[in-house]
Design an enzyme around this catalytic site. Structure first.
Site, PDB file in Angstrom:
ATOM      1  N   HIS A 131       0.868  -1.193   0.000  1.00 16.67           N
ATOM      2  CA  HIS A 131       0.000   0.000   0.000  1.00 16.67           C
ATOM      3  C   HIS A 131       0.905   1.245   0.000  1.00 16.67           C
ATOM      4  O   HIS A 131       0.971   1.996   0.967  1.00 16.67           O
ATOM      5  CB  HIS A 131      -0.894  -0.024   1.240  1.00 16.67           C
ATOM      6  CG  HIS A 131      -2.047   0.946   1.187  1.00 16.67           C
ATOM      7  ND1 HIS A 131      -2.343   1.701   0.064  1.00 16.67           N
ATOM      8  CD2 HIS A 131      -2.970   1.282   2.126  1.00 16.67           C
ATOM      9  CE1 HIS A 131      -3.397   2.450   0.323  1.00 16.67           C
ATOM     10  NE2 HIS A 131      -3.800   2.223   1.559  1.00 16.67           N
ATOM     11  N   GLN A 134      -0.214   4.987   0.958  1.00 16.72           N
ATOM     12  CA  GLN A 134      -0.394   5.275   2.381  1.00 16.72           C
ATOM     13  C   GLN A 134       0.924   5.705   3.019  1.00 16.72           C
ATOM     14  O   GLN A 134       0.965   6.580   3.888  1.00 16.72           O
ATOM     15  CB  GLN A 134      -0.937   4.032   3.098  1.00 16.72           C
ATOM     16  CG  GLN A 134      -1.222   4.263   4.571  1.00 16.72           C
ATOM     17  CD  GLN A 134      -2.382   5.220   4.807  1.00 16.72           C
ATOM     18  OE1 GLN A 134      -3.438   5.035   4.233  1.00 16.72           O
ATOM     19  NE2 GLN A 134      -2.179   6.239   5.636  1.00 16.72           N
TER      20      GLN A 134
HETATM   21  N1  NVA Z   1      -4.519  -3.890   5.468  1.00 12.19           N
HETATM   22  C1  NVA Z   1      -5.763  -3.212   5.158  1.00 12.19           C
HETATM   23  C2  NVA Z   1      -5.501  -1.797   4.768  1.00 12.19           C
HETATM   24  C3  NVA Z   1      -6.740  -1.010   4.425  1.00 12.19           C
HETATM   25  C4  NVA Z   1      -6.443   0.396   3.972  1.00 12.19           C
HETATM   26  C5  NVA Z   1      -6.489  -3.971   4.050  1.00 12.19           C
HETATM   27  O1  NVA Z   1      -5.823  -4.389   3.104  1.00 12.19           O
HETATM   28  O2  NVA Z   1      -7.694  -4.144   4.160  1.00 12.19           O
HETATM   29  N1   CP Z   2      -6.181   3.802   4.314  1.00 10.86           N
HETATM   30  C1   CP Z   2      -6.897   3.567   3.198  1.00 10.86           C
HETATM   31  O1   CP Z   2      -6.368   3.237   2.139  1.00 10.86           O
HETATM   32  O2   CP Z   2      -8.233   3.767   3.343  1.00 10.86           O
HETATM   33  P1   CP Z   2      -9.376   3.370   2.308  1.00 10.86           P
HETATM   34  O3   CP Z   2      -9.472   1.867   2.298  1.00 10.86           O
HETATM   35  O4   CP Z   2     -10.605   4.020   2.864  1.00 10.86           O
HETATM   36  O5   CP Z   2      -9.016   3.891   0.952  1.00 10.86           O
END
Ligand code: NVA
Ligand code: CP
Length: 301
Positions: A131, A134
């Site tokens: 990610h 983020q």
């Molecule tokens: N680890 C979480 C992050 C969400 C922003 C997911 O992948 O659901």
């Molecule tokens: N932290 C994040 O990516 O949030 P969302 O899943 O709401 O996009």
């Protein structure tokens, strides 16, 4: 500059990532002063979401609007992607219509395939493995509150998931030390850990790891796609909860971050996430500014 993608943090050099923090802060300040800055007039971003999102969707969409451009939301249900049109074909079609594509999906391979066949920049808006967007926001947030993160001690607690992997990449690229505390069976990917071995260290005991921490970070115990494992995970992850007793072991000026959405009473207690050391609202808000810096870099440089 030739075609660049942002599939993981490692697609950018340390100096490029540092420059993005600076630009994110400048762009934020200009917006707060009410200055009109529209470097992406006439540009269009396609946003493919195969998983839910609040922050990622709104920050990219708002960012494109503020920059004078436009963003298009695409879901599997509403597009041919959900009916099996290959990602390779989607890549070539979208490349003829838009200036960049952001994708949130399950497999990192799918994002890499999209990038391989696209002739416009591809942005990873979250996969099961990473990610990176983020982390742009997290690093900007740390800088705004405490200055450079280089040489600082960051502790990751909980699942060795996509966020943990991006923190491992960040440790190497931004030059901080990362201690990760995850249950056996939920450790981060070994190859990713090995790629940053000078900067990351495994700890089995949360209290031992958090001693001397400048930043404490956690995430949900069951990520999107793991909903059925939630009850089992809640039992296994209980010793890894970030609560006031644990934060008391960290440095007095330690910050707390969480990418959100959060589950109060599970991975973090309400007194921590809603407490003085928490910077989660700045962190979420910085998704907008950090990603605007990213869009500016990919589309105007
Ligand atoms: N680890 C979480 C992050 C969400 C922003 C997911 O992948 O659901
Ligand atoms: N932290 C994040 O990516 O949030 P969302 O899943 O709401 O996009």
């Amino acid at each position: 500059m030739g075609l660049r993608h942002f599939l993981t943090l490692a697609d950018f050099s340390s100096s490029e990532l540092q420059a993005l923090i600076k630009r994110g802060i400048e762009i934020k300040s200009g917006l707060q002063k009410g200055e009109l800055y529209q470097p992406l007039q006439g540009k269009v971003l396609a946003m493919i979401f195969e998983k839910s999102s609040t922050r990622t969707r709104v920050s990219f969409e708002a960012g494109m609007a503020q920059f004078g451009g436009h963003a298009i939301f695409m879901s599997p249900e509403g597009t041919q992607l959900g009916r099996g049109e290959p990602i390779e074909d989607t890549a070539r079609v979208l490349s003829n219509m838009v200036d960049a594509v952001m994708i949130r999906t399950f497999e990192q391979d799918k994002i890499e395939c999209l990038a391989k066949y696209a002739s416009v920049p591809i942005i990873n808006g979250l996969s099961d493995t990473y990610h990176p967007c983020q982390l742009l926001a997290d690093m900007q947030t740390y800088y705004e509150h405490r200055g450079p993160i280089e040489g600082k001690m960051v502790v990751w607690l909980g699942d060795g998931n996509n966020m943990c992997h991006s923190y491992i990449n960040a440790a190497r690229l931004y030059g901080f030390n990362l201690r990760y505390v995850c249950p056996q069976g939920y450790l981060p990917d070994e190859d990713i850990v090995n790629s940053a071995s000078d900067n990351v260290e495994y700890f089995s005991d949360a209290r031992v790891a958090v001693k001397g921490a400048d930043l404490v970070v956690t995430d949900v115990w069951a990520s999107m796609g793991q909903e059925e494992e939630a009850d089992e995970r809640a039992k296994i992850f209980a010793p890894f909860q970030v609560n006031a007793e644990l934060m008391a072991v960290a440095n007095d000026d330690a910050l707390f971050m969480h990418c959100l959405p959060a589950h109060r009473g599970e991975e973090v207690t309400a007194d921590v996430i809603d407490g003085k050391q928490s910077v989660v609202w700045d962190e979420a808000g910085n998704r907008l500014h950090a990603q605007k810096a990213l869009l500016e870099f990919l589309l105007t440089k």
